[in-house]
Design a protein around this motif. Structure first.
Motif, PDB file in Angstrom:
ATOM      1  N   MET A   1       0.836  -1.176   0.000  1.00 54.94           N
ATOM      2  CA  MET A   1       0.000   0.000   0.000  1.00 54.94           C
ATOM      3  C   MET A   1       0.883   1.242   0.000  1.00 54.94           C
ATOM      4  O   MET A   1       1.875   1.314   0.702  1.00 54.94           O
ATOM      5  N   THR A   2       0.512   2.234  -0.780  1.00 57.34           N
ATOM      6  CA  THR A   2       1.309   3.442  -0.909  1.00 57.34           C
ATOM      7  C   THR A   2       1.107   4.407   0.259  1.00 57.34           C
ATOM      8  O   THR A   2       1.956   5.210   0.554  1.00 57.34           O
ATOM      9  N   VAL A   3      -0.056   4.352   0.935  1.00 57.32           N
ATOM     10  CA  VAL A   3      -0.368   5.239   2.057  1.00 57.32           C
ATOM     11  C   VAL A   3      -0.875   4.402   3.228  1.00 57.32           C
ATOM     12  O   VAL A   3      -1.673   3.498   3.051  1.00 57.32           O
ATOM     13  N   GLN A   4      -0.383   4.734   4.432  1.00 61.94           N
ATOM     14  CA  GLN A   4      -0.798   4.027   5.647  1.00 61.94           C
ATOM     15  C   GLN A   4      -1.350   5.044   6.640  1.00 61.94           C
ATOM     16  O   GLN A   4      -0.666   6.028   6.975  1.00 61.94           O
ATOM     17  N   GLU A   5      -2.565   4.814   7.101  1.00 61.51           N
ATOM     18  CA  GLU A   5      -3.177   5.693   8.107  1.00 61.51           C
ATOM     19  C   GLU A   5      -2.448   5.481   9.433  1.00 61.51           C
ATOM     20  O   GLU A   5      -2.304   4.349   9.905  1.00 61.51           O
ATOM     21  N   LEU A   6      -1.969   6.557  10.051  1.00 57.61           N
ATOM     22  CA  LEU A   6      -1.316   6.466  11.351  1.00 57.61           C
ATOM     23  C   LEU A   6      -2.310   6.755  12.468  1.00 57.61           C
ATOM     24  O   LEU A   6      -2.297   6.113  13.504  1.00 57.61           O
ATOM     25  N   GLN A   7      -3.120   7.755  12.259  1.00 64.42           N
ATOM     26  CA  GLN A   7      -4.220   8.119  13.141  1.00 64.42           C
ATOM     27  C   GLN A   7      -5.136   9.038  12.345  1.00 64.42           C
ATOM     28  O   GLN A   7      -4.792   9.397  11.222  1.00 64.42           O
ATOM     29  N   PRO A   8      -6.299   9.389  12.876  1.00 60.95           N
ATOM     30  CA  PRO A   8      -7.178  10.252  12.079  1.00 60.95           C
ATOM     31  C   PRO A   8      -6.450  11.521  11.630  1.00 60.95           C
ATOM     32  O   PRO A   8      -5.763  12.167  12.422  1.00 60.95           O
ATOM     33  N   ARG A   9      -6.546  11.824  10.337  1.00 61.17           N
ATOM     34  CA  ARG A   9      -5.954  13.008   9.732  1.00 61.17           C
ATOM     35  C   ARG A   9      -4.429  13.008   9.719  1.00 61.17           C
ATOM     36  O   ARG A   9      -3.795  14.049   9.614  1.00 61.17           O
ATOM     37  N   GLN A  71       4.085  17.786  -4.019  1.00 65.40           N
ATOM     38  CA  GLN A  71       2.717  17.803  -4.519  1.00 65.40           C
ATOM     39  C   GLN A  71       2.187  16.391  -4.747  1.00 65.40           C
ATOM     40  O   GLN A  71       1.058  16.083  -4.378  1.00 65.40           O
ATOM     41  N   ASN A  72       2.990  15.517  -5.342  1.00 68.04           N
ATOM     42  CA  ASN A  72       2.543  14.145  -5.609  1.00 68.04           C
ATOM     43  C   ASN A  72       2.224  13.390  -4.325  1.00 68.04           C
ATOM     44  O   ASN A  72       1.237  12.647  -4.265  1.00 68.04           O
ATOM     45  N   VAL A  73       3.055  13.560  -3.305  1.00 68.51           N
ATOM     46  CA  VAL A  73       2.822  12.868  -2.035  1.00 68.51           C
ATOM     47  C   VAL A  73       1.523  13.352  -1.406  1.00 68.51           C
ATOM     48  O   VAL A  73       0.672  12.550  -0.996  1.00 68.51           O
ATOM     49  N   ILE A  74       1.343  14.665  -1.342  1.00 64.44           N
ATOM     50  CA  ILE A  74       0.113  15.213  -0.754  1.00 64.44           C
ATOM     51  C   ILE A  74      -1.105  14.750  -1.538  1.00 64.44           C
ATOM     52  O   ILE A  74      -2.121  14.358  -0.954  1.00 64.44           O
ATOM     53  N   GLU A  75      -0.997  14.749  -2.863  1.00 67.02           N
ATOM     54  CA  GLU A  75      -2.127  14.322  -3.687  1.00 67.02           C
ATOM     55  C   GLU A  75      -2.498  12.865  -3.426  1.00 67.02           C
ATOM     56  O   GLU A  75      -3.676  12.530  -3.287  1.00 67.02           O
ATOM     57  N   GLU A  76      -1.504  11.980  -3.316  1.00 65.73           N
ATOM     58  CA  GLU A  76      -1.792  10.568  -3.052  1.00 65.73           C
ATOM     59  C   GLU A  76      -2.431  10.371  -1.681  1.00 65.73           C
ATOM     60  O   GLU A  76      -3.356   9.566  -1.531  1.00 65.73           O
ATOM     61  N   VAL A  77      -1.959  11.105  -0.675  1.00 67.39           N
ATOM     62  CA  VAL A  77      -2.537  10.984   0.666  1.00 67.39           C
ATOM     63  C   VAL A  77      -3.973  11.517   0.671  1.00 67.39           C
ATOM     64  O   VAL A  77      -4.874  10.886   1.224  1.00 67.39           O
ATOM     65  N   GLU A  78      -4.188  12.668   0.048  1.00 70.09           N
ATOM     66  CA  GLU A  78      -5.539  13.232  -0.021  1.00 70.09           C
ATOM     67  C   GLU A  78      -6.501  12.274  -0.729  1.00 70.09           C
ATOM     68  O   GLU A  78      -7.632  12.093  -0.299  1.00 70.09           O
ATOM     69  N   ARG A  79      -6.064  11.668  -1.815  1.00 66.78           N
ATOM     70  CA  ARG A  79      -6.930  10.716  -2.525  1.00 66.78           C
ATOM     71  C   ARG A  79      -7.212   9.484  -1.669  1.00 66.78           C
ATOM     72  O   ARG A  79      -8.299   8.927  -1.715  1.00 66.78           O
ATOM     73  N   PHE A  80      -6.237   9.055  -0.894  1.00 66.70           N
ATOM     74  CA  PHE A  80      -6.430   7.959   0.057  1.00 66.70           C
ATOM     75  C   PHE A  80      -7.568   8.301   1.022  1.00 66.70           C
ATOM     76  O   PHE A  80      -8.362   7.446   1.400  1.00 66.70           O
ATOM     77  N   TRP A  81      -7.649   9.575   1.405  1.00 67.52           N
ATOM     78  CA  TRP A  81      -8.697  10.047   2.312  1.00 67.52           C
ATOM     79  C   TRP A  81      -9.999  10.342   1.576  1.00 67.52           C
ATOM     80  O   TRP A  81     -10.969  10.798   2.176  1.00 67.52           O
ATOM     81  N   GLY A  82     -10.030  10.126   0.263  1.00 67.92           N
ATOM     82  CA  GLY A  82     -11.254  10.334  -0.499  1.00 67.92           C
ATOM     83  C   GLY A  82     -11.478  11.762  -0.959  1.00 67.92           C
ATOM     84  O   GLY A  82     -12.603  12.141  -1.270  1.00 67.92           O
ATOM     85  N   ARG A  83     -10.421  12.563  -1.013  1.00 73.26           N
ATOM     86  CA  ARG A  83     -10.539  13.960  -1.434  1.00 73.26           C
ATOM     87  C   ARG A  83      -9.685  14.197  -2.671  1.00 73.26           C
ATOM     88  O   ARG A  83      -8.756  13.446  -2.952  1.00 73.26           O
ATOM     89  N   TRP A  84     -10.010  15.245  -3.405  1.00 77.72           N
ATOM     90  CA  TRP A  84      -9.298  15.599  -4.633  1.00 77.72           C
ATOM     91  C   TRP A  84      -8.717  16.999  -4.466  1.00 77.72           C
ATOM     92  O   TRP A  84      -9.403  17.989  -4.656  1.00 77.72           O
ATOM     93  N   PRO A  85      -7.442  17.090  -4.097  1.00 81.41           N
ATOM     94  CA  PRO A  85      -6.847  18.394  -3.793  1.00 81.41           C
ATOM     95  C   PRO A  85      -6.576  19.236  -5.047  1.00 81.41           C
ATOM     96  O   PRO A  85      -6.457  18.716  -6.145  1.00 81.41           O
ATOM     97  N   GLU A  86      -6.480  20.538  -4.808  1.00 80.85           N
ATOM     98  CA  GLU A  86      -6.069  21.484  -5.838  1.00 80.85           C
ATOM     99  C   GLU A  86      -4.818  22.188  -5.309  1.00 80.85           C
ATOM    100  O   GLU A  86      -4.623  22.298  -4.100  1.00 80.85           O
ATOM    101  N   PHE A  87      -3.976  22.676  -6.230  1.00 84.27           N
ATOM    102  CA  PHE A  87      -2.732  23.319  -5.836  1.00 84.27           C
ATOM    103  C   PHE A  87      -2.585  24.664  -6.530  1.00 84.27           C
ATOM    104  O   PHE A  87      -2.919  24.798  -7.699  1.00 84.27           O
ATOM    105  N   ARG A  88      -2.057  25.637  -5.790  1.00 87.45           N
ATOM    106  CA  ARG A  88      -1.746  26.959  -6.316  1.00 87.45           C
ATOM    107  C   ARG A  88      -0.313  27.299  -5.904  1.00 87.45           C
ATOM    108  O   ARG A  88       0.088  27.008  -4.784  1.00 87.45           O
TER     109      ARG A  88
END
Length: 91
Positions: A1-9, A71-88
């Motif tokens: 698995m590419t992302v592992q939940e450690l605790q909520p959020r 950016q790629n790491v944050i995007e993969e973690v956000e998608r793991f949490w079911g969200r689709w991030p945007e970046f500026r």
């Protein structure tokens, strides 16, 4: 698995980076160094503001190889949490 939940959020990416989601900020941690990024609510996820020359919270520059995958790491973690991030970019 590419992302592992450690605790909520809070999750660890397979690169070893830890991402902690807070209300208006996200912490990105690598090897004990922390970078806090400003975040606003987006349409389908969070809206991240990425600095053009990122610095750890202690003021030292983030190495190029770490900054390049930020950016790629944050995007993969956000998608793991079911969200689709945007970046500026922030100059």
């Amino acid at each position: 698995m590419t992302v592992q939940e450690l605790q909520p959020r809070e999750a660890r990416h397979h690169t070893g980076a830890i991402v902690r989601s807070k209300r208006f900020a996200t912490q990105f941690e690598v090897d004990g160094h922390v970078l806090t990024l400003g975040v606003d609510p987006g349409v389908r996820g969070s809206l991240y503001y990425l600095p053009s020359a990122p610095r750890w919270d202690d003021g030292t520059p983030v190495p190029r190889d770490v900054a390049a995958r930020l950016q790629n790491v944050i995007e993969e973690v956000e998608r793991f949490w079911g969200r689709w991030p945007e970046f500026r970019a922030v100059l």
